[in-house]
Design a protein around this motif. Structure first.
Motif, PDB file in Angstrom:
ATOM      1  N   UNK A 161     103.069 112.266  34.028  1.00 51.27           N
ATOM      2  CA  UNK A 161     102.777 112.631  35.415  1.00 51.27           C
ATOM      3  C   UNK A 161     101.834 113.823  35.477  1.00 51.27           C
ATOM      4  N   UNK A 162     102.078 114.831  34.628  1.00 51.40           N
ATOM      5  CA  UNK A 162     101.206 116.010  34.593  1.00 51.40           C
ATOM      6  C   UNK A 162      99.789 115.635  34.175  1.00 51.40           C
ATOM      7  N   UNK A 163      99.671 114.764  33.163  1.00 49.77           N
ATOM      8  CA  UNK A 163      98.350 114.355  32.692  1.00 49.77           C
ATOM      9  C   UNK A 163      97.635 113.503  33.739  1.00 49.77           C
ATOM     10  N   UNK A 164      98.389 112.666  34.439  1.00 55.47           N
ATOM     11  CA  UNK A 164      97.800 111.845  35.492  1.00 55.47           C
ATOM     12  C   UNK A 164      97.240 112.719  36.606  1.00 55.47           C
ATOM     13  N   UNK A 165      98.016 113.726  37.023  1.00 56.22           N
ATOM     14  CA  UNK A 165      97.546 114.647  38.062  1.00 56.22           C
ATOM     15  C   UNK A 165      96.321 115.430  37.586  1.00 56.22           C
ATOM     16  N   UNK A 166      96.323 115.812  36.306  1.00 55.85           N
ATOM     17  CA  UNK A 166      95.205 116.574  35.757  1.00 55.85           C
ATOM     18  C   UNK A 166      93.927 115.742  35.768  1.00 55.85           C
ATOM     19  N   UNK A 167      94.022 114.467  35.390  1.00 51.40           N
ATOM     20  CA  UNK A 167      92.851 113.600  35.408  1.00 51.40           C
ATOM     21  C   UNK A 167      92.315 113.417  36.821  1.00 51.40           C
ATOM     22  N   UNK A 168      93.220 113.289  37.783  1.00 54.56           N
ATOM     23  CA  UNK A 168      92.792 113.178  39.178  1.00 54.56           C
ATOM     24  C   UNK A 168      92.104 114.455  39.645  1.00 54.56           C
ATOM     25  N   UNK A 169      92.620 115.603  39.184  1.00 54.50           N
ATOM     26  CA  UNK A 169      92.021 116.885  39.565  1.00 54.50           C
ATOM     27  C   UNK A 169      90.653 117.085  38.921  1.00 54.50           C
ATOM     28  N   UNK A 170      90.486 116.566  37.700  1.00 50.73           N
ATOM     29  CA  UNK A 170      89.194 116.690  37.030  1.00 50.73           C
ATOM     30  C   UNK A 170      88.097 116.013  37.852  1.00 50.73           C
ATOM     31  N   UNK A 171      88.450 114.886  38.466  1.00 49.20           N
ATOM     32  CA  UNK A 171      87.470 114.166  39.278  1.00 49.20           C
ATOM     33  C   UNK A 171      86.979 115.030  40.447  1.00 49.20           C
ATOM     34  N   UNK A 172      87.843 115.943  40.911  1.00 47.41           N
ATOM     35  CA  UNK A 172      87.435 116.834  41.995  1.00 47.41           C
ATOM     36  C   UNK A 172      86.389 117.848  41.529  1.00 47.41           C
ATOM     37  N   UNK A 173      86.355 118.115  40.222  1.00 49.74           N
ATOM     38  CA  UNK A 173      85.404 119.085  39.673  1.00 49.74           C
ATOM     39  C   UNK A 173      84.061 118.437  39.335  1.00 49.74           C
ATOM     40  N   UNK A 174      83.990 117.099  39.440  1.00 47.96           N
ATOM     41  CA  UNK A 174      82.758 116.376  39.110  1.00 47.96           C
ATOM     42  C   UNK A 174      82.134 115.835  40.386  1.00 47.96           C
ATOM     43  N   UNK A 175      80.897 116.207  40.614  1.00 45.70           N
ATOM     44  CA  UNK A 175      80.184 115.782  41.811  1.00 45.70           C
ATOM     45  C   UNK A 175      78.959 114.961  41.389  1.00 45.70           C
ATOM     46  N   UNK A 176      78.908 113.709  41.837  1.00 44.56           N
ATOM     47  CA  UNK A 176      77.766 112.852  41.522  1.00 44.56           C
ATOM     48  C   UNK A 176      76.625 113.188  42.483  1.00 44.56           C
TER      49      UNK A 176
END
Length: 216
Positions: free
Chosen positions: A110-125
C-alpha cells in the motif's frame, strides 16, 4: 566575516537551492527515423542549463551492439559456469532466499502504491509529439497498427501539449517516424514524498531486509 552578512548569504543560497529543486530537471528526447537512419538526441537541463547531452545514430547503436556481443562471447565460459552453480541451488532454495524480501514487499504494497501515485504528481508532461509514417507489405496489418495509434491519439490529443499522428501508406513499404518528448520532474516534490515514504515502518523494515540480504 560579519555574522549578519554570513546569514544573508546562507539564506540566499538556501533559497536558490530550493528554487532549483522546485523547478526540477527537464528531460528532452527527440528521435527520428528516415531512409533507414535512426537519429536521437537526449538532453537534461536544470534552469535551462544543459547538464547532460547525448546524440546518436543507427550506426552508433550498431557499434554498441557489436561491442556488447564481443564482450558476451569473451565471458561466455565464465557465465556458463556461474549459471550452472545457480541451477544447482534449485528453485526452492532461491525462493527461501528471497522469501523475507517478498514478505516485506507484500506488507509494504500500500505504501509503495501510494508512493508511485505521488511520483506521477512530480512529473509534468510539457510536450509529447509523435508522427509515424507506416506502410507494410500486409495492408491489413498497416490498418491495424494505424487504428491502434489513432485510438491512443484520440485519448491524448485532447491536451495542448500532446499530439500523436499516424499516416498509413499503401503504395510502398516504409516506416519513418519523428517524436519529441519533454518532461519536467519536480525534485522538491519528489524529495518530500521520498522522505515521507521513509517514515513508514513497513518501508524501513523492507530496507533493513534488503540491506541484510546484501550483507549475506
Amino acid at each position: 566575516m560579519n555574522f549578519n552578512l554570513f546569514l544573508i548569504i546562507l539564506i540566499a543560497l538556501i533559497i536558490i537551492f530550493l528554487i532549483i529543486l522546485y523547478n526540477g530537471i527537464r528531460l528532452f528526447l527527440i528521435a527520428t527515423k528516415e531512409k533507414g537512419i535512426v537519429k536521437y538526441e537526449f538532453k537534461v537541463t536544470i534552469l535551462k542549463i544543459a547538464i547532460f547531452t547525448r546524440k546518436g545514430t543507427k550506426e552508433l547503436i550498431d557499434i554498441i551492439k557489436s561491442e556488447e556481443e564481443e564482450d558476451c562471447e569473451e565471458t561466455e565460459d565464465e557465465s556458463e559456469s556461474e549459471e550452472d552453480e545457480e541451477d544447482e541451488k534449485g528453485l526452492k532454495e532461491k525462493y527461501e532466499e528471497i522469501k523475507p524480501i517478498l514478505k516485506e514487499l507484500i506488507k509494504s504494497k500500500e505504501e509503495l502504491k501510494d508512493f508511485l501515485n505521488n511520483i506521477l504528481k512530480a512529473i509534468d508532461i510539457k510536450k509529447l509529439e509523435g508522427n509515424l509514417i507506416i506502410g507494410l507489405s500486409d495492408h491489413a496489418t498497416t490498418v491495424k497498427i494505424a487504428s491502434w495509434i489513432w485510438s491512443i491519439g484520440a485519448i491524448v490529443n485532447g491536451s495542448k501539449s500532446t499530439q500523436l499522428i499516424v499516416e498509413p501508406r499503401f503504395d510502398k513499404v516504409i516506416t519513418d517516424f519523428e517524436g519529441k518528448v519533454e518532461l519536467k520532474i519536480n525534485i522538491l516534490i519528489l524529495l518530500i514524498y521520498t522522505l515521507a515514504l521513509l517514515t513508514k515502518e513497513n518501508i524501513r523494515e523492507l530496507i533493513k531486509e534488503l540491506y541484510r540480504q546484501n550483507k549475506i
